[in-house]
Scaffold this active site. Structure first.
Site, PDB file in Angstrom:
ATOM      1  N   ALA A  66      -4.784  40.116  -8.208  1.00  0.00           N
ATOM      2  CA  ALA A  66      -3.493  39.754  -8.797  1.00  0.00           C
ATOM      3  C   ALA A  66      -3.528  38.238  -8.980  1.00  0.00           C
ATOM      4  CB  ALA A  66      -2.372  40.179  -7.859  1.00  0.00           C
ATOM      5  N   GLY A 111      -6.219  43.017  -6.265  1.00  0.00           N
ATOM      6  CA  GLY A 111      -5.650  43.876  -7.311  1.00  0.00           C
ATOM      7  C   GLY A 111      -6.704  44.436  -8.254  1.00  0.00           C
ATOM      8  N   GLU A 134      -7.001  39.929   0.527  1.00  0.00           N
ATOM      9  CA  GLU A 134      -5.609  39.456   0.618  1.00  0.00           C
ATOM     10  C   GLU A 134      -5.289  38.762   1.929  1.00  0.00           C
ATOM     11  OE1 GLU A 134      -6.517  42.402  -0.635  1.00  0.00           O
ATOM     12  OE2 GLU A 134      -5.362  42.796  -2.450  1.00  0.00           O
TER      13      GLU A 134
HETATM   14  N1  CAA Z   1      -5.624  34.567  -9.543  1.00  0.00           N
HETATM   15  C1  CAA Z   1      -5.516  33.489 -10.314  1.00  0.00           C
HETATM   16  N2  CAA Z   1      -6.561  32.742 -10.708  1.00  0.00           N
HETATM   17  C2  CAA Z   1      -7.780  33.114 -10.267  1.00  0.00           C
HETATM   18  C3  CAA Z   1      -7.966  34.244  -9.458  1.00  0.00           C
HETATM   19  C4  CAA Z   1      -6.825  34.998  -9.092  1.00  0.00           C
HETATM   20  N3  CAA Z   1      -6.887  36.112  -8.341  1.00  0.00           N
HETATM   21  N4  CAA Z   1      -9.278  34.353  -9.164  1.00  0.00           N
HETATM   22  C5  CAA Z   1      -9.896  33.335  -9.794  1.00  0.00           C
HETATM   23  N5  CAA Z   1      -8.997  32.578 -10.463  1.00  0.00           N
HETATM   24  C6  CAA Z   1      -9.236  31.374 -11.251  1.00  0.00           C
HETATM   25  C7  CAA Z   1      -9.547  30.186 -10.348  1.00  0.00           C
HETATM   26  O1  CAA Z   1      -8.332  29.600  -9.855  1.00  0.00           O
HETATM   27  C8  CAA Z   1     -10.288  29.266 -11.300  1.00  0.00           C
HETATM   28  O2  CAA Z   1      -9.363  28.625 -12.137  1.00  0.00           O
HETATM   29  P1  CAA Z   1      -9.606  27.061 -12.571  1.00  0.00           P
HETATM   30  O3  CAA Z   1     -10.895  27.091 -13.354  1.00  0.00           O
HETATM   31  O4  CAA Z   1      -8.397  26.767 -13.400  1.00  0.00           O
HETATM   32  O5  CAA Z   1      -9.723  26.272 -11.318  1.00  0.00           O
HETATM   33  C9  CAA Z   1     -11.062  30.259 -12.169  1.00  0.00           C
HETATM   34  O6  CAA Z   1     -10.406  31.528 -12.022  1.00  0.00           O
HETATM   35  C10 CAA Z   1     -12.506  30.426 -11.724  1.00  0.00           C
HETATM   36  O7  CAA Z   1     -12.498  30.729 -10.336  1.00  0.00           O
HETATM   37  P2  CAA Z   1     -13.432  29.955  -9.254  1.00  0.00           P
HETATM   38  O8  CAA Z   1     -13.649  28.542  -9.681  1.00  0.00           O
HETATM   39  O9  CAA Z   1     -12.834  30.178  -7.912  1.00  0.00           O
HETATM   40  O10 CAA Z   1     -14.790  30.775  -9.457  1.00  0.00           O
HETATM   41  P3  CAA Z   1     -15.926  31.058  -8.379  1.00  0.00           P
HETATM   42  O11 CAA Z   1     -17.048  31.675  -9.135  1.00  0.00           O
HETATM   43  O12 CAA Z   1     -16.191  29.860  -7.541  1.00  0.00           O
HETATM   44  O13 CAA Z   1     -15.285  32.173  -7.382  1.00  0.00           O
HETATM   45  C11 CAA Z   1     -14.064  34.179  -6.868  1.00  0.00           C
HETATM   46  C12 CAA Z   1     -14.952  33.445  -7.889  1.00  0.00           C
HETATM   47  C13 CAA Z   1     -14.849  34.509  -5.607  1.00  0.00           C
HETATM   48  C14 CAA Z   1     -13.595  35.472  -7.542  1.00  0.00           C
HETATM   49  C15 CAA Z   1     -12.847  33.279  -6.507  1.00  0.00           C
HETATM   50  O14 CAA Z   1     -12.230  32.834  -7.714  1.00  0.00           O
HETATM   51  C16 CAA Z   1     -11.803  33.973  -5.688  1.00  0.00           C
HETATM   52  O15 CAA Z   1     -11.958  34.106  -4.493  1.00  0.00           O
HETATM   53  N6  CAA Z   1     -10.702  34.415  -6.334  1.00  0.00           N
HETATM   54  C17 CAA Z   1      -9.580  34.983  -5.645  1.00  0.00           C
HETATM   55  C18 CAA Z   1      -9.862  36.404  -5.185  1.00  0.00           C
HETATM   56  C19 CAA Z   1      -8.683  36.961  -4.439  1.00  0.00           C
HETATM   57  O16 CAA Z   1      -8.273  36.443  -3.418  1.00  0.00           O
HETATM   58  N7  CAA Z   1      -8.107  38.057  -4.937  1.00  0.00           N
HETATM   59  C20 CAA Z   1      -6.966  38.691  -4.339  1.00  0.00           C
HETATM   60  C21 CAA Z   1      -5.707  38.149  -4.929  1.00  0.00           C
HETATM   61  S1  CAA Z   1      -4.247  38.696  -4.085  1.00  0.00           S
HETATM   62  C22 CAA Z   1      -3.966  40.267  -4.617  1.00  0.00           C
HETATM   63  O17 CAA Z   1      -4.713  40.811  -5.428  1.00  0.00           O
HETATM   64  C23 CAA Z   1      -2.743  40.896  -4.063  1.00  0.00           C
HETATM   65  C24 CAA Z   1      -2.563  42.327  -4.392  1.00  0.00           C
HETATM   66  O18 CAA Z   1      -3.217  43.210  -3.877  1.00  0.00           O
HETATM   67  C25 CAA Z   1      -1.506  42.719  -5.303  1.00  0.00           C
END
Ligand code: CAA
Length: 260
Positions: A66, A111, A134
Site C-alpha cells: 500500500a 498490500g 507492515e
Molecule cells: N509506498 C510508497 N512508495 C513506495 C513504496 C510503498 N509501499 N515502496 C517503494 N516506494 C517508493 C520509494 O519511496 C521510492 O521513492 P523515491 O524514488 O521517490 O524515493 C521508490 O519507490 C523506489 O523505492 P526504493 O528507493 O526504496 O527502492 P529499493 O530498490 O531500494 O527498495 C523496496 C525496494 C525493498 C521494495 C523498498 O522500496 C521498500 O521496502 N518498500 C516498502 C515495502 C513495504 O513496506 N510495503 C508494505 C507497505 S504497508 C502495507 O502494504 C499495508 C497494508 O497491508 C494495507
C-alpha cells in the site's frame, strides 16, 4: 472511468492488467484500488474475457505495498476506511467469476502480497520477493494478509512471515505454497499467458463453477461443501458446454465450447 494507474490489454480472451505507478514501485493508493475495482467489474460482465492476469510494470516490482506516503497521516477512521477499501477490492477480485492469475515480476510486499493472495493462482518470476513487512512500519497487514496468507500457507508460516516482516525469495515462496510456479523473469508473461490459454480452452462455465465451488465450499463444513458441489455439478448438465464436451470426447474430437 479513465485509468491513470493501470494499463489494460485484451489478448485472445485474456485481460492483462498492469499496475503502473513506476515512481512508487506500483504501490496501491486509493485511486489504484478504485481503478482495479472498476476494471474487475467490467471483466466479470465481458463475455469476451475468460481469464485475467495481473502484473506490475517495470523490472523490479509487482506491487511494493500500500502507498506509505499516502497512508502516513491518515486518521484512525481514514485508516480503517482504507483497509476496508482494500478488503473490498481483494474480495471483488477473488469473487470475479473468471480465474485471476498474478504474474509476480518482482517485489510483492504488504498490500502487493495481499493482492497476489486475492488472485487464484500465483506465478512468480525468479526475482520475485514476497513479504508482509507492515510490522516494520508499526502497522499490521490491512488488506487481508493476516487472513488469506494464514489460510493459504498455514498459521505457523504466516505468523513467522508477518511477525518477522522478512522477505522470502521465489523458491521459498514456491516451497511453502505461496507461489504455484517459478519461472525465469523473461518468460513470466509468456508462461502465464500459456496457462491462461490452457484454462480458456476448457468449458468456460465449468471453470467458473469450479472456482465458485472451491471458494464458497472453503467457507462450509465438508458435508455442506460436498452438497454444494453436487448442486453445481448438476447445474453443469443444464449447459450446452456439458453436451458439447462429452459428445466431443466420445467422437474423439476437440470440443468447441460456447460458454452457454
Ligand atoms: N509506498 C510508497 N512508495 C513506495 C513504496 C510503498 N509501499 N515502496 C517503494 N516506494 C517508493 C520509494 O519511496 C521510492 O521513492 P523515491 O524514488 O521517490 O524515493 C521508490 O519507490 C523506489 O523505492 P526504493 O528507493 O526504496 O527502492 P529499493 O530498490 O531500494 O527498495 C523496496 C525496494 C525493498 C521494495 C523498498 O522500496 C521498500 O521496502 N518498500 C516498502 C515495502 C513495504 O513496506 N510495503 C508494505 C507497505 S504497508 C502495507 O502494504 C499495508 C497494508 O497491508 C494495507
Amino acid at each position: 472511468m479513465t485509468y491513470e494507474n493501470l494499463l489494460l490489454e485484451i489478448e485472445n480472451g485474456t485481460a492483462i492488467v498492469t499496475i503502473n505507478r513506476p515512481k512508487a514501485m506500483n504501490a496501491l493508493n486509493e485511486r489504484t484500488l478504485l481503478e482495479l475495482q472498476n476494471a474487475f467489474s467490467g471483466f466479470a460482465e465481458d463475455d469476451a474475457i475468460q481469464v485475467i492476469i495481473i502484473t506490475g510494470s517495470g523490472e523490479k516490482a509487482f506491487v511494493a505495498g500500500a502507498d506509505i506516503a499516502a497512508m502516513q497521516s491518515l486518521t484512525v477512521l481514514e485508516a480503517r476506511q482504507f483497509a476496508k477499501l482494500g478488503h473490498q477490492v481483494m474480495r471483488h477480485i477473488e469473487a470475479c467469476p473468471k480465474p485471476v492469475i498474478a504474474a509476480i515480476n518482482g517485489f510483492a510486499l504488504g498490500g502487493g502480497c495481499e493482492l497476489a493472495l486475492g488472485c487464484d493462482i500465483r506465478v512468480a518470476a525468479e526475482n520475485a520477493r514476497f513479504g508482509q513487512p507492515e510490522v516494520n512500519l508499526g502497522v499490521i497487514p490491512g488488506f487481508g494478509g493476516t487472513q488469506r496468507l494464514t489460510r493459504l500457507i498455514g498459521k505457523g508460516r504466516a505468523m513467522e512471515l508477518i511477525f518477522s516482516g522478512s522477505m522470502i525469495d521465489a523458491a521459498e515462496a514456491y516451497r511453502i505454497g505461496l507461489a504455484n510456479k517459478v519461472v525465469p523473469h523473461d518468460q513470466l508473461l509468456a508462461v502465464t499467458k500459456k496457462m491462461a490459454s490452457t484454462i480458456s480452452n476448457n468449458g468456460p462455465l465449468a471453470v467458473r463453477l469450479s472456482k465458485e465451488a472451491i471458494h464458497n465450499g472453503l467457507e462450509l463444513d465438508l458435508e455442506r461443501a460436498n452438497q454444494y458441489e453436487a448442486e453445481l455439478f448438476g447445474l453443469c448438465f443444464a449447459t450446452a458446454d456439458q453436451k458439447e464436451g462429452m459428445q466431443a470426447f466420445l467422437e474423439k474430437r476437440q470440443a468447441e465450447f460456447t460458454g452457454k
